[in-house]
Design a protein around this motif. Sequence first.
Motif, PDB file in Angstrom:
ATOM      1  N   VAL A  65     -24.916  -8.905  31.738  1.00  0.00           N
ATOM      2  CA  VAL A  65     -24.414  -9.261  33.070  1.00  0.00           C
ATOM      3  C   VAL A  65     -25.482 -10.050  33.819  1.00  0.00           C
ATOM      4  O   VAL A  65     -26.663  -9.680  33.803  1.00  0.00           O
ATOM      5  CB  VAL A  65     -24.030  -7.995  33.877  1.00  0.00           C
ATOM      6  CG1 VAL A  65     -23.384  -8.385  35.202  1.00  0.00           C
ATOM      7  CG2 VAL A  65     -23.104  -7.110  33.065  1.00  0.00           C
ATOM      8  N   ARG A  66     -25.058 -11.107  34.479  1.00  0.00           N
ATOM      9  CA  ARG A  66     -25.979 -11.952  35.237  1.00  0.00           C
ATOM     10  C   ARG A  66     -25.435 -12.232  36.628  1.00  0.00           C
ATOM     11  O   ARG A  66     -24.218 -12.287  36.823  1.00  0.00           O
ATOM     12  CB  ARG A  66     -26.166 -13.308  34.545  1.00  0.00           C
ATOM     13  CG  ARG A  66     -27.031 -13.282  33.299  1.00  0.00           C
ATOM     14  CD  ARG A  66     -27.067 -14.662  32.664  1.00  0.00           C
ATOM     15  NE  ARG A  66     -28.080 -14.763  31.634  1.00  0.00           N
ATOM     16  CZ  ARG A  66     -29.028 -15.678  31.605  1.00  0.00           C
ATOM     17  NH1 ARG A  66     -29.094 -16.587  32.547  1.00  0.00           N
ATOM     18  NH2 ARG A  66     -29.917 -15.715  30.629  1.00  0.00           N
ATOM     19  N   VAL A  67     -26.352 -12.454  37.545  1.00  0.00           N
ATOM     20  CA  VAL A  67     -26.010 -13.011  38.847  1.00  0.00           C
ATOM     21  C   VAL A  67     -26.721 -14.364  38.937  1.00  0.00           C
ATOM     22  O   VAL A  67     -27.951 -14.428  38.916  1.00  0.00           O
ATOM     23  CB  VAL A  67     -26.440 -12.092  40.005  1.00  0.00           C
ATOM     24  CG1 VAL A  67     -26.153 -12.771  41.344  1.00  0.00           C
ATOM     25  CG2 VAL A  67     -25.711 -10.759  39.924  1.00  0.00           C
ATOM     26  N   ASN A  68     -25.942 -15.423  38.985  1.00  0.00           N
ATOM     27  CA  ASN A  68     -26.480 -16.784  39.022  1.00  0.00           C
ATOM     28  C   ASN A  68     -26.345 -17.344  40.437  1.00  0.00           C
ATOM     29  O   ASN A  68     -25.275 -17.805  40.834  1.00  0.00           O
ATOM     30  CB  ASN A  68     -25.734 -17.686  38.041  1.00  0.00           C
ATOM     31  CG  ASN A  68     -25.944 -17.280  36.604  1.00  0.00           C
ATOM     32  OD1 ASN A  68     -27.025 -16.840  36.238  1.00  0.00           O
ATOM     33  ND2 ASN A  68     -24.917 -17.417  35.781  1.00  0.00           N
ATOM     34  N   PRO A  69     -27.414 -17.327  41.228  1.00  0.00           N
ATOM     35  CA  PRO A  69     -27.313 -17.819  42.611  1.00  0.00           C
ATOM     36  C   PRO A  69     -27.219 -19.339  42.682  1.00  0.00           C
ATOM     37  O   PRO A  69     -27.801 -20.061  41.874  1.00  0.00           O
ATOM     38  CB  PRO A  69     -28.615 -17.312  43.257  1.00  0.00           C
ATOM     39  CG  PRO A  69     -29.568 -17.171  42.124  1.00  0.00           C
ATOM     40  CD  PRO A  69     -28.752 -16.781  40.928  1.00  0.00           C
TER      41      PRO A  69
END
Length: 755
Positions: A693-697
């Motif tokens: 899981v990633r959060v790509n800002p």
Amino acid sequence: MSTIGLIGLLVAFAGVAVSVVCLLVGYAMGRKKVSHTGEMLMWGGHVAAIVSAVALTVCCGVLVYCFFSGDTSIEYVLTQRSDASGDFAWLYKLAGLWAGRQGSLLFWAWLIAVFNAVVAVRNLKELRKLDSMALMVAQLVLAAFVGVLLFSESNMPFTVTPMRYFTSSGQLTAAGSMLGMNTLLEHWAMAIHPPTLFVGYAGLTIPFAYAIGALIVNDPSKEWVIRSQRYALFSWLFLGIGIGLGAVWAYVVLGWGGYWGWDPVENASLLSWIVGVALIHSFTVYRQRGAFKRWSVMCACLTFSFVIVGTFISRSGLVQSVHAFEGDPVSLVLFGVLIVASLVVGIIGLVIRRKSFGPAENGADEVESMVSRDAAYYFNNVIMVVFAILLAYLTIASALPSWLPFGGQQVSTGTFDAIARPLGIIYLAILAVCPLLGWRRTQGKQFLKRAKVPGICALVLFAVLMVYFVTYLVPTYNDNVAYYMAQAYTADGLVHDESAVEMLTTLQPGWYYLGLTVVGLLVASLLFFNSLFMIGRAINTYKQAHGCSLGSALVAMITRRASAFGGFVAHLGMAVILVGLIGSSMFVTERVQYVEYDEETDTASTELTIQDFTLTYTGNEVVQDPNGDDIFYRVFFDVYRDGAYIGSVDPTVQFVQTTQQQKLIASVIGFPTEDLFVVYRGMSTDGDLAMDVRVNPLISEVWAGFFLLMAGVVIATVGGRGASRKLSAKEGKAADATDVEPADEKQTDNVLDYE
């Protein structure tokens, strides 16, 4: 069908050969005096170029027919066919034409032939020596491509399928059924990505051909630039679209959460695009001021050579890549010769024509001040060319002797980032300031007058970005450092995870990493408002000069000064892209973990938590595709943010039974300032769910900026030119005044001279 295709190749090669001979002999006969025979030969050369384009169209048509009809009598069709179902099945069948080495070479040759046919048709009305010689050079390039298709057994796209792949009844054997398109390529973005790149590659043959043609006929005027500039912009546009589509595919299909990983083939596509930037800006100076003549010729040669370098990298087998074709020695020799020949011919031509293509008599080539538009253009070109050469070197470093720097080493992503990030920020800083500078030298008062309003607005935007930097990016950075530190080392200080150690190395030192971010955000703010201000100022200047409405002024700018207007829109897009790149490549939060799963109850005892997101398992399903070959393993998670439900995700693993290939299909929830990116990698040996899981800002800003960049190039490419020829005498005089070089002691204040 194989015979028809082979005949088409033979006709195409004959047409190319006849075209080159006729054009060369016709030009030689007409050099000193008007020759009717020479004109007839040149006319015949143009017609032969059109014939070769028609023949290659037939060749491509044969393969397309076989892909759609299911005719596997041609081996290339058997190995690249798609059995996908659904709305895009037709697109994947068509994509078989360029999915493999042989078909892509044929497709590329066809595109070159189409561009050459366009040049030929436009020149048939009035045979001009410059166009004819440019066509001859382009036909020589086409001859190399058709020749390697026709005379190299490994590159022949019409080889008959061996009988071992068929049963006695004519059906495919089990071995034959296993052959087909790589399932990773069955995605709409990847299906369109190669042809857009090939359009760009093929189109960049034309500026190169015109540059050499100008050297042959000894015409140093800006005519060859005017003739080839739209081809350059059009090709650069398609290269950009192709790179963008490749980024979309990498982001969604490969399952690693990024869109650019400095893969060798990714780098290969970027090389010609980078040098194309220098080429387009060189054309601007050549057209406006008669300067950068040698720069422009060599940039045209370099851009074409880097097109071939990129293809050389992806087809030579020198480097390993998920995108690369199987190595082929014949292609290796062909592309190696083209790389050397394109550069040597340009250098020799400039040496022979050194007087004609020397510095401009008005001194426009001289850089009198480092704070001037001349210097900005010069450094623009130098940075792009140097970066392209350095990128090419590092890309093939693993194949170089060990005694060379980086020789025999696989250059890491962190190394590429360490070079590209500061270099890119410096380049965009020059781009931001350039429109505010004057030719030859910049007057301080005039510069301050131009920079005051956009500078103040830029500082306001920068302040907003700094709030985001302090409240989001810095905490994200600190969390990432702490996370990778815990992953990298054991409690005793021993190395536990080499990849985590590499990530820590990339993130440190913190003062430099965060400082580079601050500088990048400042440059993005300046570039954004300088570009926006130049657009508004240009529209307002036209509105006041002609007493028209704001809408009419906008339309006039797009249609009459499209080059300048489109350029500013493109620069605006680059500013937005820079902000997106900073967030989505430098401050990504990634968590890889297993979710404990109970198959009997179909429940998970753990949740996924990343930043303020929580993912809760809700179920799974296994679906077989109607083609009977593909199986989709899909898991479902509900997503909560700060306790509030915001949606669900369904990451999937696609498995192809016949080829034993696997494709990860990510599930993404997009927000204005970030993406939640979820990948399912299958089950562990213990039966747990392997999740990434990633959060790509700020990744949305990358796509939005890319759209603006491409929109600007479209405006510059298709917009009307030559306003002075269409306006009234009074308007024409005013328009021409914008291109007058300012005197040394006086600097004009018109933004329209920046194109």
